[in-house]
Design a protein around this motif. Structure first.
Motif, PDB file in Angstrom:
ATOM      1  N   SER A 189       0.838  -1.205   0.000  1.00  0.00           N
ATOM      2  CA  SER A 189       0.000   0.000   0.000  1.00  0.00           C
ATOM      3  C   SER A 189       0.872   1.254   0.000  1.00  0.00           C
ATOM      4  CB  SER A 189      -0.933  -0.006   1.211  1.00  0.00           C
ATOM      5  OG  SER A 189      -1.733  -1.162   1.217  1.00  0.00           O
ATOM      6  N   THR A 190       1.694   1.407  -1.030  1.00  0.00           N
ATOM      7  CA  THR A 190       2.532   2.589  -1.145  1.00  0.00           C
ATOM      8  C   THR A 190       1.742   3.713  -1.795  1.00  0.00           C
ATOM      9  OG1 THR A 190       3.350   1.909  -3.309  1.00  0.00           O
ATOM     10  CG2 THR A 190       4.598   1.162  -1.385  1.00  0.00           C
ATOM     11  N   SER A 191       2.198   4.947  -1.598  1.00  0.00           N
ATOM     12  CA  SER A 191       1.483   6.082  -2.174  1.00  0.00           C
ATOM     13  C   SER A 191       1.507   6.034  -3.699  1.00  0.00           C
ATOM     14  CB  SER A 191       2.108   7.394  -1.683  1.00  0.00           C
ATOM     15  OG  SER A 191       3.487   7.454  -2.012  1.00  0.00           O
ATOM     16  N   ALA A 192       2.591   5.497  -4.266  1.00  0.00           N
ATOM     17  CA  ALA A 192       2.660   5.373  -5.726  1.00  0.00           C
ATOM     18  C   ALA A 192       1.757   4.259  -6.230  1.00  0.00           C
ATOM     19  CB  ALA A 192       4.101   5.113  -6.164  1.00  0.00           C
TER      20      ALA A 192
END
Length: 720
Positions: A658-661
């Motif tokens: 669940s990374t921002s990218a």
């Protein structure tokens, strides 16, 4: 050259010989890669090519021994299968002169410049575990999901690197590449000699870059003898229609105002893909199912159950889907939402008639020609009113709906047997018909047969004596870059924590091995370079190595599911004896005589279901450490702290996607945990000298994530 006869075969050799029969054209030394098989993906063809080379080398039909006569091997076809077979023969250092023939102007010609088709290695396995994995994960000519033209660039880059690295190490063996070959004819073994004959007219090309002609060599005709021919001619072009791989504008919105009607004729995957591109806005094959089923895990699990039954109960697939979408079913709130989501994405500038032979749409589901995911999407599109099927004469349909020829798309498939016969002399044609008649054409399969690291080691045996510097870097398989980066950071942090207790003048090493299933074999793969203290003498390049899952200290931890560490007062001699008993040198260099302590900690995932009276468990990886400082891992408080840090790391893995990218995914790839449970150690654990096995200290996490982080271009659907 045929399979060796007249001597007893080991079980592995016999398995290789049995596999060769599924490729071999009768008694001829002609081996056909996938042309008559039913799986037609890029990955399946590459896997078949690798399996063939494994079988040739493992059976003794091809050798790396310089003392045996050098083979002359022809590879007919410079597509994915042919190029992969050639690359595998080079990687295995087979004692052979290789000649590659391609009838078009360069290697991988069908997919060159194909920007409108997307290629994904595993998406046709959806919704099986691992179907969203971004990489083909091949040990030779690997690639990741992308446009077909970009996949070509990836593969040709690796091919060029392999060929250039071979220069100076070929021991006089030749490697030739001909393009624009015309009149290529393979003639079978005559009674007068033991050679196949090939005649052709072609253009010599640079091997590393087959698009470039060789200087000072002009096109011409030739007639030569070969010991063996690998037929990698693919499946051929579709008759009466532009190739599936040619660029067109079907998926793009029309620039005019009128709604256009199309006829798509066909009942295979190609026809289904064109149907979807015409009717679904922003359609991309690798994303669409993720977009429809994200956050709908109960429905996905039900679909997985249907998919598992689809092959053996093909006649009832439509009924199973129809029952699941019945408004009275318990998941109707999810099925209704999926149908509405798809309906909202229907294009308003197109209409499509699906022209098929069966009069009932449900009859399309009674054939295995179409992948489960495409059958499901066709079912959903039908439910959403996205098209209507018809079995009327295609000319009648075109006249009735005013559809010009330019908007009639015929996807009736190629003629693979004709493609194969084109390159074979007429006396061999009956052998092709015989192979089709006795059903040999669908036996090759596309599951890996090779063992971990097989194509990173020259020769058939991985037990041969090797230099320790070679063993420190060999037996590699694909390791995703994000996985290596994440594990490196963890191991560096762990080593930093241990360093405060460790002597600065003694070596300390920390790494993690992930569990990887390759075919039916469970292996442990080193996920990062060693982190720690005094590593200046380490050779480096060890990340990606694979080890048998029952060898060495890490194998003992994997099999027993317990912490394995050095005993108090254990000495170097006892460690050496233990490593010999655990068959360490089968896959790794010898343990240093300086090592004074070792520890291997299994990382265990467990579920709620019970199998044979015990909770379902699997080892997702093994943390390995060694130190030149005696008894370093016998401190209970130190080990408790280390175990706590490791548990937190494993628990954190669930959130790392669940990374921002949003372009990182940790996809399941564990498909055979039952087979891995049958592994045994080479010796009785109770008799290991210098090592103790402790059940009180392990890392056990409920439904622990796997270690398979890779880049991804779409949202994950897989259930954790």
């Amino acid at each position: 050259m045929s399979v060796r006869r007249g001597e007893p075969a080991s079980p592995d050799e016999q398995a290789a010989r049995d596999l060769l029969r599924d490729y071999q054209l009768a008694a001829q030394p002609i081996f056909v890669i996938g042309t008559l098989d039913k799986g037609v993906t890029v990955l399946s063809q590459q896997t078949r090519a690798l399996n063939l080379v494994w079988a040739l080398v493992h059976s003794g039909s091809a050798s790396t021994d310089e003392k045996v006569p050098r083979l002359r091997i022809a590879i007919v076809g410079g597509g994915f299968a042919g190029l992969t077979a050639a690359a595998a023969l080079l990687k295995k250092d087979v004692n052979a002169d290789l000649t590659i023939f391609e009838r078009r102007d360069t290697a991988l010609p069908l997919q060159q410049g194909s920007d409108s088709r997307w290629v994904h290695p595993h998406i046709y396995d959806w919704p099986s575990a691992g179907s969203e994995s971004f990489s083909a994960a091949l040990p030779v000519l690997n690639w990741t999901a992308s446009r077909a033209s970009d996949v070509v660039v990836q593969v040709l880059r690796e091919w060029k690197s392999l060929v250039e690295s071979r220069n100076g190490h070929a021991n006089g063996r030749s490697l030739r590449f001909y393009c624009n070959t015309r009149h290529l004819q393979v003639t079978g073994l005559p009674s007068s000699d033991n050679f196949l004959h090939i005649e052709w007219v072609g253009e010599p090309r640079q091997v590393a870059d087959p698009s470039v002609p060789l200087r000072d060599e002009s096109p011409g005709g030739a007639f030569e003898q070969f010991d063996m021919v690998l037929m990698a001619v693919g499946f051929g072009l579709e008759s009466g229609q532009t190739s599936y791989w040619r660029n067109e504008e079907l998926a793009q919105p029309h620039l005019g105002q009128a709604t256009m009607t199309y006829i798509v004729s066909g009942a295979g995957d190609g026809a289904m893909i064109d149907l979807f591109r015409l009717r679904i806005a922003q359609f991309r094959q690798d994303r669409i199912l993720a977009e429809l089923f994200e956050g709908r895990s109960p429905l996905l699990e039900r679909l997985r159950s249907i998919a598992r039954r689809a092959d053996r109960d093909v006649e009832n697939v439509f009924q199973m889907l129809n029952d699941l979408w019945d408004p009275s079913q318990d998941l109707n709130y999810l099925t209704d939402a999926v149908t509405k989501d798809l309906a909202s994405r229907l294009r308003r500038d197109t209409r499509v008639i699906l022209h098929v032979r069966p009069s009932r749409f449900a009859d399309l589901f009674e054939r295995n020609r179409v992948s489960f995911q495409n059958r499901l999407l066709a079912f959903l599109l039908y439910k959403a009113g996205g098209f209507h099927p018809s079995s009327e004469d295609i000319e009648t349909l075109a006249a009735e709906h005013d559809v010009p020829a330019a908007r009639i798309i015929r996807r009736h498939g190629p003629s693979p047997s004709l493609t194969l016969k084109t390159a074979l002399a007429k006396d061999l044609h009956p052998l092709v018909e015989s192979a089709i008649a006795d059903n040999r054409s669908i036996r090759q399969g596309d599951q890996p047969k090779w063992t971990g690291g097989y194509f990173d080691v020259p020769g058939a045996s991985q037990r041969e004596e090797r230099d320790d510097n070679v063993r420190a870097r060999w037996r590699k398989e694909y390791l995703p870059g994000p996985t290596q980066a994440i594990v490196t950071a963890f191991c560096a942090a762990l080593a930093g924590n241990l360093r405060q207790f460790h002597a600065e003048d003694k070596r300390l090493r920390v790494t993690v091995h992930r569990t990887l299933l390759l075919g039916a074999e469970a292996v442990l793969q080193q996920c990062c370079e060693y982190q720690g203290v005094r590593l200046d003498d380490e050779p480096g390049g060890s990340a990606g190595r694979t080890f048998p899952a029952n060898a060495g200290t890490i194998g003992a931890a994997f099999v027993t599911r317990k912490l394995v560490c050095s005993q108090v007062n254990a000495g170097s001699g006892e460690f050496q004896e233990a490593m010999a008993a655990l068959d360490l040198n089968y896959a790794s260099r010898a343990m240093s005589s300086r090592v004074g302590a070792v520890a291997a900690l299994p990382l265990i995932s467990f579920g709620d279901d019970v199998i044979k009276g015990r909770l379902r468990e699997k080892v997702v990886g093994v943390l390995y450490m060694d130190s030149d400082e005696p008894e370093f891992f016998n401190d209970l408080d130190r080990m408790a702290n280390l175990i706590s840090m490791t548990r937190e790391f494993i628990c954190t893995l669930r959130d790392l996607s669940s990374t921002s990218a949003g372009n990182l995914a940790n996809n399941d790839f564990w498909l055979g945990e039952q087979s891995a449970r049958t592994l045994e150690l080479p010796t009785d654990p109770a008799e290991l000298v210098g090592l103790e096995i402790r059940a009180d200290e392990v890392v056990r996490v409920r439904s622990a994530p796997y270690l398979n982080f890779d880049y991804s271009d779409f949202a994950r659907v897989e259930v954790q």
